[in-house]
Design a protein around this motif. Sequence first.
Motif, mmCIF file in Angstrom:
data_model
loop_
_atom_site.group_PDB
_atom_site.id
_atom_site.type_symbol
_atom_site.label_atom_id
_atom_site.label_comp_id
_atom_site.label_asym_id
_atom_site.label_seq_id
_atom_site.Cartn_x
_atom_site.Cartn_y
_atom_site.Cartn_z
ATOM 1 N N GLN A 164 0.831 -1.199 0.000
ATOM 2 C CA GLN A 164 0.000 0.000 0.000
ATOM 3 C C GLN A 164 0.876 1.264 0.000
ATOM 4 O OE1 GLN A 164 -2.895 -0.435 3.082
ATOM 5 N NE2 GLN A 164 -4.441 0.668 1.909
ATOM 6 N N GLU A 165 1.930 1.208 0.778
ATOM 7 C CA GLU A 165 2.876 2.323 0.834
ATOM 8 C C GLU A 165 3.542 2.528 -0.544
ATOM 9 O OE1 GLU A 165 7.053 2.898 3.000
ATOM 10 O OE2 GLU A 165 5.649 1.690 4.177
ATOM 11 N N ALA A 166 3.851 1.411 -1.214
ATOM 12 C CA ALA A 166 4.457 1.483 -2.551
ATOM 13 C C ALA A 166 3.477 2.115 -3.539
ATOM 14 C CB ALA A 166 4.858 0.090 -3.021
ATOM 15 N N LEU A 167 2.218 1.755 -3.427
ATOM 16 C CA LEU A 167 1.213 2.349 -4.319
ATOM 17 C C LEU A 167 1.153 3.854 -4.115
ATOM 18 C CD1 LEU A 167 -1.125 2.376 -6.311
ATOM 19 C CD2 LEU A 167 -2.648 1.626 -4.475
ATOM 20 N N VAL A 168 1.126 4.275 -2.876
ATOM 21 C CA VAL A 168 1.072 5.718 -2.581
ATOM 22 C C VAL A 168 2.320 6.423 -3.144
ATOM 23 C CG1 VAL A 168 1.094 7.424 -0.702
ATOM 24 C CG2 VAL A 168 -0.421 5.429 -0.566
ATOM 25 N N ALA A 169 3.483 5.801 -2.976
ATOM 26 C CA ALA A 169 4.727 6.390 -3.490
ATOM 27 C C ALA A 169 4.694 6.478 -5.014
ATOM 28 C CB ALA A 169 5.933 5.573 -3.033
ATOM 29 N N GLY A 197 7.302 3.493 -11.389
ATOM 30 C CA GLY A 197 7.802 2.161 -11.057
ATOM 31 C C GLY A 197 9.031 2.209 -10.168
ATOM 32 N N HIS A 198 9.873 3.187 -10.428
ATOM 33 C CA HIS A 198 11.088 3.308 -9.614
ATOM 34 C C HIS A 198 10.724 3.531 -8.148
ATOM 35 C CE1 HIS A 198 15.266 4.111 -8.702
ATOM 36 N NE2 HIS A 198 14.872 5.186 -8.048
ATOM 37 N N ALA A 199 9.782 4.429 -7.919
ATOM 38 C CA ALA A 199 9.369 4.731 -6.537
ATOM 39 C C ALA A 199 8.765 3.492 -5.876
ATOM 40 C CB ALA A 199 8.362 5.877 -6.532
ATOM 41 N N ILE A 200 7.963 2.755 -6.630
ATOM 42 C CA ILE A 200 7.348 1.537 -6.099
ATOM 43 C C ILE A 200 8.427 0.522 -5.736
ATOM 44 C CG2 ILE A 200 5.945 -0.481 -6.767
ATOM 45 C CD1 ILE A 200 4.182 1.527 -8.396
ATOM 46 N N GLN A 201 9.341 0.320 -6.659
ATOM 47 C CA GLN A 201 10.412 -0.673 -6.463
ATOM 48 C C GLN A 201 11.260 -0.351 -5.235
ATOM 49 O OE1 GLN A 201 13.136 -0.771 -9.778
ATOM 50 N NE2 GLN A 201 14.016 -2.732 -9.159
ATOM 51 N N GLN A 202 11.571 0.931 -5.049
ATOM 52 C CA GLN A 202 12.371 1.348 -3.893
ATOM 53 C C GLN A 202 11.711 0.925 -2.593
ATOM 54 O OE1 GLN A 202 15.507 2.582 -5.187
ATOM 55 N NE2 GLN A 202 15.241 4.117 -3.579
ATOM 56 N N PHE A 262 -2.265 -3.917 -4.622
ATOM 57 C CA PHE A 262 -3.143 -2.755 -4.426
ATOM 58 C C PHE A 262 -3.126 -1.948 -5.708
ATOM 59 C CE2 PHE A 262 -2.251 -3.949 -0.110
ATOM 60 C CZ PHE A 262 -3.379 -3.589 0.612
ATOM 61 N N GLU A 263 -4.254 -1.384 -6.062
ATOM 62 C CA GLU A 263 -4.352 -0.647 -7.329
ATOM 63 C C GLU A 263 -5.297 0.534 -7.185
ATOM 64 O OE1 GLU A 263 -6.196 -2.979 -10.445
ATOM 65 O OE2 GLU A 263 -5.517 -1.602 -12.012
ATOM 66 N N HIS A 264 -4.880 1.657 -7.767
ATOM 67 C CA HIS A 264 -5.786 2.790 -7.942
ATOM 68 C C HIS A 264 -5.724 3.268 -9.381
ATOM 69 C CE1 HIS A 264 -7.487 3.720 -4.085
ATOM 70 N NE2 HIS A 264 -6.323 3.888 -3.485
ATOM 71 N N THR A 265 -6.839 3.803 -9.843
ATOM 72 C CA THR A 265 -6.846 4.560 -11.091
ATOM 73 C C THR A 265 -6.625 6.024 -10.716
ATOM 74 O OG1 THR A 265 -8.330 3.033 -12.218
ATOM 75 C CG2 THR A 265 -8.289 5.309 -13.029
ATOM 76 N N GLY A 266 -5.674 6.652 -11.397
ATOM 77 C CA GLY A 266 -5.371 8.056 -11.105
ATOM 78 C C GLY A 266 -5.259 8.858 -12.381
ATOM 79 N N ALA A 267 -5.453 10.173 -12.262
ATOM 80 C CA ALA A 267 -5.284 11.083 -13.393
ATOM 81 C C ALA A 267 -4.095 11.991 -13.136
ATOM 82 C CB ALA A 267 -6.550 11.914 -13.582
#
Length: 254
Positions: free
Chosen positions: A127-132, A147-152, A231-236
């Motif tokens: 969830q934290e990765a999704l937010v990042a 993706g980089h932020a998620i991977q970190q 975890f997944e969100h649709t964002g604009a």
Amino acid sequence: MIIRKSQAEIEGMARAGELVSDTLAMIGEELRPGISMLELDRLAESYIRERGGVPTSKGYRGYPATLCISPNAMIVHGIPTDYRAAEGDVVSVDLGITLDGLIADSAYTFGVGEISPEAQQLLDVCQEALVAGIEQARVGNHVADIGHAIQQVVESAGFSVVRSLVGHGVGRAYHEDPQVPNFGEPGNGPELLPGMTLAIEPMINAGAPEVVMHADEWSISSADGSLSAHFEHTGAVTAEGPRVLTAVASGVRT
Ligand code: MF3
Ligand code: CO
């Protein structure tokens, strides 16, 4: 080709997204020990249709259900079965809804009852990765910054990012360009511009990142049998920054 959406289309996707979010919150309430995956699917479908929505997954490339429900080592695309939720399970529920021709897509991994500390950490990190990742969905950034932020976040916690499954553009079609991997090098990939709408969806394993496809040719699990979260969100992407279209103010959603 990346299709940028008008303000009106983004508002339409936000309405679809609100219904996605409400439906997932309802499913989260129902997901108690003993309930079957098929029962959850039926509840979701009637909830959505009563509110004028159409379950986008049902019939998509022959997919037979409203929800993708993926327990424990299953990562994504689990076809609901008569499996009954048990105390300690972690269950990913993934849902797309079409409302007035516009689609929103979101997933949430629920713990059933009391879950192990390791399982809880996996969910928290995902969830934290999704937010990042969402935080990087800004004008002038590039797709791989997400993706980089998620991977970190995922790898610094000692978990692994699934490579063979990616996020995607979404709008009038379920899966549009660009692909949104959950790993990458900063500055790579297409530049993010206002009106782009992305489904950002980290899929992470407690163990190794490799996956196996099941005989139903839909469900995919971690190859080593380790727990998985999604975890997944649709964002604009907007001039004012990232806008999440599948979160509600109240309830369980991020
Ligand atoms: N909601 C899923 C996604 O995140 C869609 C899976 S396709 C299905 O892309 F047919 F399995 F639903
Ligand atoms: Co998606």
